[in-house]
Scaffold this motif. Structure first.
Motif, PDB file in Angstrom:
ATOM      1  N   THR A 159      98.478  35.653 -51.621  1.00 44.42           N
ATOM      2  CA  THR A 159      98.282  36.805 -50.740  1.00 44.42           C
ATOM      3  C   THR A 159      97.913  36.353 -49.338  1.00 44.42           C
ATOM      4  OG1 THR A 159      97.571  38.142 -52.632  1.00 44.42           O
ATOM      5  CG2 THR A 159      97.047  38.977 -50.446  1.00 44.42           C
TER       6      THR A 159
ATOM      7  N   ILE B  11      94.887  35.020 -54.944  1.00 38.75           N
ATOM      8  CA  ILE B  11      94.213  34.938 -53.642  1.00 38.75           C
ATOM      9  C   ILE B  11      95.041  34.109 -52.673  1.00 38.75           C
ATOM     10  CG2 ILE B  11      92.175  34.112 -52.412  1.00 38.75           C
ATOM     11  CD1 ILE B  11      90.615  34.427 -55.068  1.00 38.75           C
TER      12      ILE B  11
ATOM     13  N   VAL C 259      88.711  44.325 -55.008  1.00 37.91           N
ATOM     14  CA  VAL C 259      88.828  43.832 -53.628  1.00 37.91           C
ATOM     15  C   VAL C 259      88.967  45.003 -52.662  1.00 37.91           C
ATOM     16  CG1 VAL C 259      90.350  42.608 -52.016  1.00 37.91           C
ATOM     17  CG2 VAL C 259      89.774  41.564 -54.216  1.00 37.91           C
TER      18      VAL C 259
ATOM     19  N   MET D 247      92.401  41.584 -48.637  1.00 32.33           N
ATOM     20  CA  MET D 247      92.159  40.247 -49.171  1.00 32.33           C
ATOM     21  C   MET D 247      91.532  39.347 -48.111  1.00 32.33           C
ATOM     22  SD  MET D 247      92.416  38.455 -51.983  1.00 32.33           S
ATOM     23  CE  MET D 247      93.729  39.069 -53.052  1.00 32.33           C
TER      24      MET D 247
ATOM     25  N   TYR E  65      87.896  40.100 -47.984  1.00 28.80           N
ATOM     26  CA  TYR E  65      87.280  39.570 -49.209  1.00 28.80           C
ATOM     27  C   TYR E  65      87.051  38.070 -49.094  1.00 28.80           C
ATOM     28  CZ  TYR E  65      87.727  37.462 -53.923  1.00 28.80           C
ATOM     29  OH  TYR E  65      87.597  36.683 -55.056  1.00 28.80           O
TER      30      TYR E  65
ATOM     31  N   LEU F  97      92.298  43.430 -58.077  1.00 34.17           N
ATOM     32  CA  LEU F  97      92.781  43.902 -56.781  1.00 34.17           C
ATOM     33  C   LEU F  97      92.084  45.198 -56.367  1.00 34.17           C
ATOM     34  CD1 LEU F  97      96.590  43.166 -57.224  1.00 34.17           C
ATOM     35  CD2 LEU F  97      94.983  41.925 -55.760  1.00 34.17           C
TER      36      LEU F  97
END
Length: 266
Positions: A174, A171, A233, A240, A243, A230
């Motif tokens: 990214t 997380i 998500v 991301m 999310y 992933l």
């Protein structure tokens, strides 16, 4: 990422210096990942003690914490962020939270996890990282702590420092703009340290008739595990960033503070 030699903290790594696009990198000395800190000894590990850890984020279950409590570096505070609390409440202890117990009983492991069932359970757990309420609360708390204006160096961990911890690192990297290839390489890079930490248990497991492939599925991390999270998500939130904002409840302003604080330019 820089591995930090430590005698009493397994799989300790500084996320600093990981390359980001545009000549940027993750600022070193501010965010670390590891396995549990139950054996941490400041006298035996002066290098670790000197890191100046201000906050330790513990993603483990209550049972894991009770069995092996963290030894928090002096001056640090402990933030409990139980990723699997929802599943435990419903009587389902994920295999990622009981690696040592499972490896101690090859018969049970073969019956419950053989024939590809271990891989299926791990991919289910990774989807739960994205979907379950307790996981969303835990990872939201982790990011919110990183976004605090006065936050000092932070260390986050679970038991082995590979699954719950690996998703937290995914997380964060990214959000900082790391490429998918960089994110996956960082995720997989912990395998040697984790296998070393569990080597004696795995050797005993195999010596008692345990299946080596089942053992590897439990103590290793694999691209398909990460892909499960992933994909969840992408299916639920698209990106991301969405999310983090919608699923974890972390506002864009907090994400920007994290980026400003943890990004270095060359």
């Amino acid at each position: 990422m820089t591995a930090i030699p430590a005698h009493t903290v397994a799989n300790l790594r500084d996320l600093g210096s990981i390359a980001l696009p545009g000549g940027r990198s993750v600022r070193p000395g501010l965010v670390f990942r590891s396995g549990m800190l139950d054996r941490f000894d400041a006298a035996a590990d002066p290098v670790v003690a000197a890191l100046g850890i201000r906050t330790v984020v513990d993603f483990r279950t209550e049972a894991e914490r009770r069995a092996r409590p963290d030894h928090v570096p002096e001056g640090g505070r402990l933030l409990l962020a139980d990723v699997f609390a929802d599943q435990v409440a419903f009587g389902r202890m994920p295999v990622a939270a009981q690696l040592k117990q499972v490896l101690s009983d090859p018969a049970v492991a073969g019956r419950e996890l053989g024939g590809g069932r271990a891989q299926a359970l791990f991919t289910h757990a990774y989807r739960a990282f994205v979907i379950s309420d307790s996981a969303r609360h835990a990872y939201g708390a982790f990011l919110s702590e990183l976004a605090e204006p006065g936050a000092g160096p932070l260390l986050f961990h679970c038991t082995a420092g590979k699954d719950r911890t690996g998703w937290a690192a995914t997380i964060l990297l990214t959000l900082l703009g790391a490429t998918p290839e960089t994110v996956e390489a960082e995720y997989l890079s912990v395998n040697p340290a984790v296998r070393q930490a569990f080597a004696s248990l795995v050797e005993g497991f195999i010596a008692q008739g345990g299946d080596p492939e089942t053992a590897l599925a439990m103590i290793g991390v694999f691209p398909e595990y990460l892909a499960a999270a992933l994909d969840a998500v992408a299916a639920r939130h698209g990106t991301m960033e969405r999310y983090v904002r919608e699923g974890l409840g972390v506002p864009d302003q907090a994400v920007e503070r994290i980026r400003e604080r943890l990004t270095a330019t060359s």
